[in-house]
Design a protein around this motif. Structure first.
Motif, PDB file in Angstrom:
ATOM      1  N   ARG A  19     -29.677   1.016 -31.870  1.00 53.76           N
ATOM      2  CA  ARG A  19     -29.053   1.459 -30.616  1.00 53.76           C
ATOM      3  C   ARG A  19     -27.683   0.815 -30.418  1.00 53.76           C
ATOM      4  NH1 ARG A  19     -33.336   1.502 -25.782  1.00 53.76           N
ATOM      5  NH2 ARG A  19     -34.705   1.942 -27.535  1.00 53.76           N
ATOM      6  N   ARG A  24     -25.853  12.892 -34.188  1.00 50.30           N
ATOM      7  CA  ARG A  24     -25.481  12.632 -32.788  1.00 50.30           C
ATOM      8  C   ARG A  24     -24.215  11.783 -32.694  1.00 50.30           C
ATOM      9  NH1 ARG A  24     -29.682   9.866 -29.617  1.00 50.30           N
ATOM     10  NH2 ARG A  24     -30.332   9.001 -31.600  1.00 50.30           N
ATOM     11  N   ASN A  60     -25.571   9.860 -38.779  1.00 48.57           N
ATOM     12  CA  ASN A  60     -26.361  10.412 -37.689  1.00 48.57           C
ATOM     13  C   ASN A  60     -25.569  11.552 -37.045  1.00 48.57           C
ATOM     14  OD1 ASN A  60     -27.458  10.834 -35.046  1.00 48.57           O
ATOM     15  ND2 ASN A  60     -28.511   8.875 -35.224  1.00 48.57           N
ATOM     16  N   CYS A  85     -20.969   0.714 -45.575  1.00 52.52           N
ATOM     17  CA  CYS A  85     -20.703   2.165 -45.526  1.00 52.52           C
ATOM     18  C   CYS A  85     -19.209   2.487 -45.522  1.00 52.52           C
ATOM     19  CB  CYS A  85     -21.355   2.777 -44.296  1.00 52.52           C
ATOM     20  SG  CYS A  85     -23.111   2.472 -44.233  1.00 52.52           S
ATOM     21  N   THR A  95     -44.298   8.205 -38.310  1.00 48.19           N
ATOM     22  CA  THR A  95     -43.102   8.928 -37.883  1.00 48.19           C
ATOM     23  C   THR A  95     -43.399  10.422 -37.975  1.00 48.19           C
ATOM     24  OG1 THR A  95     -40.704   9.096 -38.172  1.00 48.19           O
ATOM     25  CG2 THR A  95     -41.997   9.010 -40.195  1.00 48.19           C
ATOM     26  N   ARG A 122     -40.199   1.754 -39.896  1.00 47.68           N
ATOM     27  CA  ARG A 122     -39.790   3.137 -39.582  1.00 47.68           C
ATOM     28  C   ARG A 122     -38.417   3.194 -38.914  1.00 47.68           C
ATOM     29  NH1 ARG A 122     -43.387   5.061 -34.338  1.00 47.68           N
ATOM     30  NH2 ARG A 122     -42.581   3.506 -32.913  1.00 47.68           N
ATOM     31  N   GLY A 166     -22.025  -2.019 -42.024  1.00 47.83           N
ATOM     32  CA  GLY A 166     -22.362  -3.433 -41.880  1.00 47.83           C
ATOM     33  C   GLY A 166     -21.128  -4.306 -41.983  1.00 47.83           C
ATOM     34  N   ARG A 187     -33.501  12.882 -33.720  1.00 45.99           N
ATOM     35  CA  ARG A 187     -32.713  11.668 -33.482  1.00 45.99           C
ATOM     36  C   ARG A 187     -31.545  11.512 -34.441  1.00 45.99           C
ATOM     37  NH1 ARG A 187     -34.886   8.019 -29.542  1.00 45.99           N
ATOM     38  NH2 ARG A 187     -36.634   9.199 -28.698  1.00 45.99           N
TER      39      ARG A 187
HETATM   40  N1  ACO Z   1     -40.242   7.584 -36.082  1.00 37.87           N
HETATM   41  C1  ACO Z   1     -40.765   7.589 -34.838  1.00 37.87           C
HETATM   42  N2  ACO Z   1     -40.362   6.728 -33.868  1.00 37.87           N
HETATM   43  C2  ACO Z   1     -39.406   5.843 -34.189  1.00 37.87           C
HETATM   44  C3  ACO Z   1     -38.831   5.796 -35.479  1.00 37.87           C
HETATM   45  C4  ACO Z   1     -39.297   6.706 -36.437  1.00 37.87           C
HETATM   46  N3  ACO Z   1     -38.787   6.743 -37.688  1.00 37.87           N
HETATM   47  N4  ACO Z   1     -37.894   4.826 -35.488  1.00 37.87           N
HETATM   48  C5  ACO Z   1     -37.880   4.278 -34.265  1.00 37.87           C
HETATM   49  N5  ACO Z   1     -38.798   4.882 -33.468  1.00 37.87           N
HETATM   50  C6  ACO Z   1     -39.112   4.612 -32.076  1.00 37.87           C
HETATM   51  C7  ACO Z   1     -38.718   3.217 -31.675  1.00 37.87           C
HETATM   52  O1  ACO Z   1     -39.740   2.300 -32.009  1.00 37.87           O
HETATM   53  C8  ACO Z   1     -38.527   3.355 -30.177  1.00 37.87           C
HETATM   54  O2  ACO Z   1     -39.793   3.298 -29.572  1.00 37.87           O
HETATM   55  P1  ACO Z   1     -40.006   2.429 -28.211  1.00 37.87           P
HETATM   56  O3  ACO Z   1     -39.074   3.064 -27.212  1.00 37.87           O
HETATM   57  O4  ACO Z   1     -41.454   2.622 -27.930  1.00 37.87           O
HETATM   58  O5  ACO Z   1     -39.612   1.035 -28.577  1.00 37.87           O
HETATM   59  C9  ACO Z   1     -38.039   4.797 -30.011  1.00 37.87           C
HETATM   60  O6  ACO Z   1     -38.335   5.462 -31.244  1.00 37.87           O
HETATM   61  C10 ACO Z   1     -36.556   4.910 -29.721  1.00 37.87           C
HETATM   62  O7  ACO Z   1     -35.797   4.054 -30.538  1.00 37.87           O
HETATM   63  P2  ACO Z   1     -34.237   3.978 -30.365  1.00 37.87           P
HETATM   64  O8  ACO Z   1     -33.748   2.854 -31.213  1.00 37.87           O
HETATM   65  O9  ACO Z   1     -33.843   4.017 -28.956  1.00 37.87           O
HETATM   66  O10 ACO Z   1     -33.789   5.385 -31.001  1.00 37.87           O
HETATM   67  P3  ACO Z   1     -32.350   5.972 -31.044  1.00 37.87           P
HETATM   68  O11 ACO Z   1     -32.305   7.203 -30.272  1.00 37.87           O
HETATM   69  O12 ACO Z   1     -31.275   4.930 -30.782  1.00 37.87           O
HETATM   70  O13 ACO Z   1     -32.215   6.352 -32.602  1.00 37.87           O
HETATM   71  C11 ACO Z   1     -31.258   5.491 -34.665  1.00 37.87           C
HETATM   72  C12 ACO Z   1     -32.349   5.339 -33.589  1.00 37.87           C
HETATM   73  C13 ACO Z   1     -31.457   6.827 -35.325  1.00 37.87           C
HETATM   74  C14 ACO Z   1     -31.417   4.363 -35.652  1.00 37.87           C
HETATM   75  C15 ACO Z   1     -29.872   5.439 -33.991  1.00 37.87           C
HETATM   76  O14 ACO Z   1     -29.807   4.364 -33.115  1.00 37.87           O
HETATM   77  C16 ACO Z   1     -28.737   5.325 -35.009  1.00 37.87           C
HETATM   78  O15 ACO Z   1     -28.447   6.237 -35.748  1.00 37.87           O
HETATM   79  N6  ACO Z   1     -28.015   4.200 -34.999  1.00 37.87           N
HETATM   80  C17 ACO Z   1     -26.825   4.019 -35.841  1.00 37.87           C
HETATM   81  C18 ACO Z   1     -27.100   3.817 -37.276  1.00 37.87           C
HETATM   82  C19 ACO Z   1     -25.801   3.785 -38.039  1.00 37.87           C
HETATM   83  O16 ACO Z   1     -24.876   4.522 -37.753  1.00 37.87           O
HETATM   84  N7  ACO Z   1     -25.625   2.922 -38.997  1.00 37.87           N
HETATM   85  C20 ACO Z   1     -24.280   2.916 -39.565  1.00 37.87           C
HETATM   86  C21 ACO Z   1     -24.065   2.333 -40.707  1.00 37.87           C
HETATM   87  S1  ACO Z   1     -25.412   1.959 -41.732  1.00 37.87           S
HETATM   88  C22 ACO Z   1     -24.792   0.813 -42.866  1.00 37.87           C
HETATM   89  O17 ACO Z   1     -23.745   0.286 -42.764  1.00 37.87           O
HETATM   90  C23 ACO Z   1     -25.618   0.451 -43.967  1.00 37.87           C
END
Ligand code: ACO
Length: 329
Positions: free
Chosen positions: A220, A259, A257, A114, A30, A153, A316, A38
């Motif tokens: 996502r 965003r 996040n 959460c 990463t 990651r 969750g 992100r």
């Molecule tokens: N470093 C580098 N690359 C990464 C990492 C990392 N740490 N993590 C994922 N990637 C890659 C993925 O493998 C993917 O690669 P690919 O396109 O080749 O498959 C690419 O980055 C894009 O992944 P996406 O899932 O599309 O990334 P996104 O822009 O959606 O961001 C994130 C991911 C940050 C997890 C976002 O979706 C998010 O914040 N989701 C919500 C999480 C949340 O709000 N949880 C709430 C509650 S948590 C709880 O209740 C415990």
């Protein structure tokens, strides 16, 4: 006479150890750039062996009790929101009660991921409104570092450990929680869960090496649901409090996040300057994220008597919860 539950004390506790994005980038594939762009996260706190859930929760609670200016004996109920207890059994709330020297008060844990703190706020408020309790300690603590797969990651860069607490006390003036909207959609359980380790798929000597004993998430998908449910429940909570969006002085959203927060407040038509964000330094501390942010907002002078603060969270389950609080003691 109608009773209200004012927040009269607040506290927080985070582990000593800071783990930066660069440090993670030396261990997994990463980068600081990916994590920051992100998520908005720059660093997080990770607990050492002597900083387990009840240790951080007790420290946050002590600060909240001190700021409330009450004796621990005045507390007649202890509620802990957590998904990462000290032990699977019994409830960690009782450990905290004993550590704080609160004699014989009721104590129990709430599990709503959460959303646990806002769920707990609704429960505590209802207990005080009914007249059943006068002074309640509500503490939220989560140590996701223990349930993360540190080779994944997709998840391990997102979370941090911590605890936040409030003391609520009965008042006759309209202070504290004015409205609360709780929700759940269990049909989406598989989008965020730990598959193994409960009664459905127990851990055994044969399967304990499998990755499914750790937290997993379809980021996502969760992203879309989080925005939708936090926006809808926030709008409902504002309406049920009898307010217009422009009467909200501060929003304290779940710190998962940046965003998500940006899209959320656009939907709510509330300017960004009225949002409190501290995820850059702590990451997502699950149930503790809202009370840690609340505590920092108060300490930074961002909340004044009579202000309306909107709390909103998603996690969750799925679970979500939004609430409007009128600040003041
Ligand atoms: N470093 C580098 N690359 C990464 C990492 C990392 N740490 N993590 C994922 N990637 C890659 C993925 O493998 C993917 O690669 P690919 O396109 O080749 O498959 C690419 O980055 C894009 O992944 P996406 O899932 O599309 O990334 P996104 O822009 O959606 O961001 C994130 C991911 C940050 C997890 C976002 O979706 C998010 O914040 N989701 C919500 C999480 C949340 O709000 N949880 C709430 C509650 S948590 C709880 O209740 C415990």
């Amino acid at each position: 006479m109608e009773h209200y539950a004012a927040i009269i004390g607040w506290g927080m506790s985070v582990p000593r150890r800071v783990v930066t994005n660069d440090e993670l980038a030396r261990q997994i594939d990463t980068s600081n750039e990916w994590i920051r762009s992100r998520t908005g996260i720059g660093e997080r706190r990770i607990a050492s062996a002597d900083e387990y859930t009840s240790v951080l929760a007790t420290a946050a609670s002590q600060q909240a009790i001190e700021r409330a200016g009450i004796a621990p004996e005045a507390i007649d109920l202890v509620i802990l929101a957590t998904s990462t207890p000290d032990r699977p059994f019994p409830a960690t709330a009782s450990v905290i009660q004993a550590q704080l020297g609160i004699p014989r008060a009721g104590a129990f844990d709430v599990v709503a991921a959460c959303s646990g703190f806002v769920y707990g706020l609704h429960i505590a408020n209802s207990m005080i409104q009914s007249g059943a309790h006068q002074t309640i300690l509500l503490v939220a603590a989560d140590l996701f570092s223990h349930i993360l797969n540190w080779h994944d990651r997709n998840t391990c860069v997102l979370f941090g450990d911590g605890a936040g607490a409030v003391v609520l006390q009965q008042r006759d003036q309209p202070l504290g929680l004015l409205s609360a909207v709780l929700g759940s959609a269990g049909e989406y359980e598989s989008l965020m869960l730990i598959e193994r380790g409960g009664t459905r798929q127990p851990l055994s000597a044969e399967n304990s090496h499998l990755q499914d004993r750790y937290f997993s998430m379809h980021g996502r998908e969760v992203f879309k649901h989080a925005i939708r449910e936090m926006a809808l429940s926030s709008q409902q909570a504002i309406e049920e409090a009898g307010l217009q969006p422009d009467a909200i002085n501060l929003i304290i959203p779940h710190q998962a996040n940046l965003r998500i927060i940006e899209v959320l407040i656009k939907r709510l038509e509330i300017p960004f300057k009225r949002v409190f964000v501290n995820l850059e330094r702590y990451g997502n501390t699950s149930a503790a994220s809202v009370p840690i942010a609340l505590c920092e907002a108060v300490e930074q002078g961002q909340l004044h008597d009579g202000d309306h603060v909107l709390l909103t969270s998603f996690g969750g389950g799925f679970t979500w919860a939004s609430a409007v609080v009128r600040w003041g003691r």
